[in-house]
Design an enzyme around this catalytic site. Sequence first.
Site, mmCIF file in Angstrom:
data_model
loop_
_atom_site.group_PDB
_atom_site.id
_atom_site.type_symbol
_atom_site.label_atom_id
_atom_site.label_comp_id
_atom_site.label_asym_id
_atom_site.label_seq_id
_atom_site.Cartn_x
_atom_site.Cartn_y
_atom_site.Cartn_z
ATOM 1 C CE LYS A 1 10.926 -2.121 2.761
ATOM 2 N NZ LYS A 1 9.963 -2.690 3.687
ATOM 3 C CB THR B 1 5.535 0.037 1.317
ATOM 4 O OG1 THR B 1 4.944 -1.242 1.103
ATOM 5 C CG2 THR B 1 5.041 0.986 0.243
ATOM 6 N N GLY B 2 7.440 -2.114 0.029
ATOM 7 C CA GLY B 2 7.724 -2.885 -1.182
ATOM 8 C C GLY B 2 6.472 -2.993 -2.038
ATOM 9 C CG ASP C 1 7.098 -2.307 6.661
ATOM 10 O OD1 ASP C 1 7.166 -2.318 5.429
ATOM 11 O OD2 ASP C 1 6.577 -3.219 7.325
ATOM 12 C CE LYS C 2 1.307 -1.356 1.870
ATOM 13 N NZ LYS C 2 0.449 -2.499 2.267
ATOM 14 C CG ASP D 1 6.079 -6.209 10.287
ATOM 15 O OD1 ASP D 1 6.499 -5.737 9.208
ATOM 16 O OD2 ASP D 1 5.108 -6.975 10.354
ATOM 17 C CG ASP E 1 10.613 -3.796 7.430
ATOM 18 O OD1 ASP E 1 10.662 -3.277 6.307
ATOM 19 O OD2 ASP E 1 9.567 -4.206 7.950
#
Length: 681
Positions: A554, A526-527, A379-380, A573, A577
């Site tokens: 996701k 990523t969103g 995840d970013k 995190d 996610d």
Amino acid sequence: MDHSHHHGHHGSAPHSPQEERHADHRHGEPTKKHGQHAHMVDEFRRRFWVSAIITVPIMLLSPMLQHWLGLADSIRFEGDLLVLFALSTFVYAYGGQPFLKGLGGELRSKRPGMMTLVSLAITTAYVYSTLVVFGLSGETFFWETATLIDIMLLGHWIEMRSVMGASRALEELAALMPSDAHKITDHGHVEDVPLEQLQAGDRVLVKPGEKIPADGAVIDGESSVNEAMLTGESKPATKKTGGTVIGGSINGEGSLTVKVMKTGKDSFLSQVIGLVKEAQESKSKTQDLANRAALWLTIIALAGGAVTLFVWLLIARSDLAFALERTVTVMVIACPHALGLAVPLVVAVSTAISARKGLLIRNRAAFERARNIQAVVFDKTGTLTEGRFAVTKVVALNGTRSHEELLSLAASVENHSEHPIAKAIVAAVKNFPPVEGFKAIPGKGAEGRVDGKLVRVVSPGFLRDQSRLPDHRGLEEATGQGQTVVFVQVDDSVEGLIALGDVIRPESKKAIAALKAQGVRTIMLTGDNKSVARSVAEELNMDEFIAEVLPEHKAATIREIQSRGMIVAMTGDGVNDAPALAQADVGIAIGAGTDVAVESADIVLVNSNPLDVVAIIGLARATYRKMVQNLVWATGYNAFAMPLAAGVLFSAGILLSPALGAALMSLSTIIVALNARLLKV
């Protein structure tokens, strides 16, 4: 994750720590509290000590061991075999209970493993010995039953103590909601009501800094709302009349009046809860190494026993008592005492090493899978980046003021604002002059007088409305990388621009490089928008990035990567996610993130350092090697002892006596225990 809620399969007892740990998610039973895991650990400890103490008189009363120790004459007494039988029956029933119960569970789920093997060995030895006490000619094996139960209980106790407690993902998700809401009555009064009483159509007041109680639409007020933990979008979303808000997100600097649209199970958060549950249940029912080894040993024991009985009875034409004794010896030896400790001891050592390194392993089977990871999805926001705004660039437009001066003027004004951008600017400056007449310009910025000058810190939109937006390359560059830009206006002249963005963690670059060196594919999910994603992915030199993925998609994206035939780890995190972490083969949560992500993961990185992902793979590989070595040791002795016990060399006068079998067995157990301590990473 380690869901040790020991309530096993469909009401049966769980059948192994590995299996139990998946039980609740597999069947979607509501998660129980941590206490149940502690209760199980206590139970194994209690059963171990009670059985171990009673094993002492069992050993002393066993004719074979008396003979061996030369005590036969001094401790025999009338009825001693009945006392031996009674004590052994107690240990078999009380100490053996978890294994016998587990046997039922394993057979029902058609996945025989450790419990089946242990139950087979202790039952064979117990039943045969009972027959001997009541008249069959032969040796009693009660001491074998008792010592095997003791060692298996010890192994389970060690292993369960070393893995972490229960999964509370769904409780943690629910905890994101505030407990009550400020409801506005028809008369315009505000009263606090419990969340459950809210209905669609109610109006609620959300004060600055509070959590939003339900999904709804803003009917009055303006503020910025932090939805990062729910949606993964790093910058706060500006909300004004007509905008929609998500329950569980955190309101910023303004007050909002919200009309409730969705409550309970229709809400965004409930849907995420549903996704997590689904992904956890679908997680493959992998058995870990010890169970796979146990399955093979069970097959070997049954086959070995059958062949032994058949050969002695039909070919050697020996009497039933002798054939049975050989058969039982073979089946008891097939269940290695050392197997009970081979894996738990390695688990205990590797869990201790990983905890020292800040890796909390919550699911053993997933941790074992980690050695084969082919792709790591990151995840970013908050994982590769720090998930917080920071000043990334300052540009002086007129050349009259220095960067420091621009920042200090901006910080003076922003010091009174609660907005994340404001906080980031203040954090970048050590000291700044006081401000007078501070005023927020909702959704646009803030202003105030500093040293007699009117200073405004405003968004490009504010200047665009006044047709005063300076044409500057810095603005294009920053917005192209998805950064936020604010302008500093002094009196009437636009003096400078400050760009803010999510800062990439210093360790991210090393982590990506190290994974690529191991041949692992690195993917960012990523969103956030494509431009932000591209600039981060390029800077880190990642293999691919997938941007603008909605939280509910996701987990599906992870499934898609898995369908390429890859073993996938997901590192994230946020709440958004959680379903993806549960879906991935190995879910890794960054510890500083939300509790929910932590709870739906298999491994938690306490130090929030992406480099630890590399450490996990290394540790998983080393641990697995050590387990395999131990299983080879534990079962190698059996491979040697079984044919001898079966009487392969009987004609040469070599028959493995149960006593010698016991000595060999103890030796292999000691070797396994010492080898586990040698695990190095």
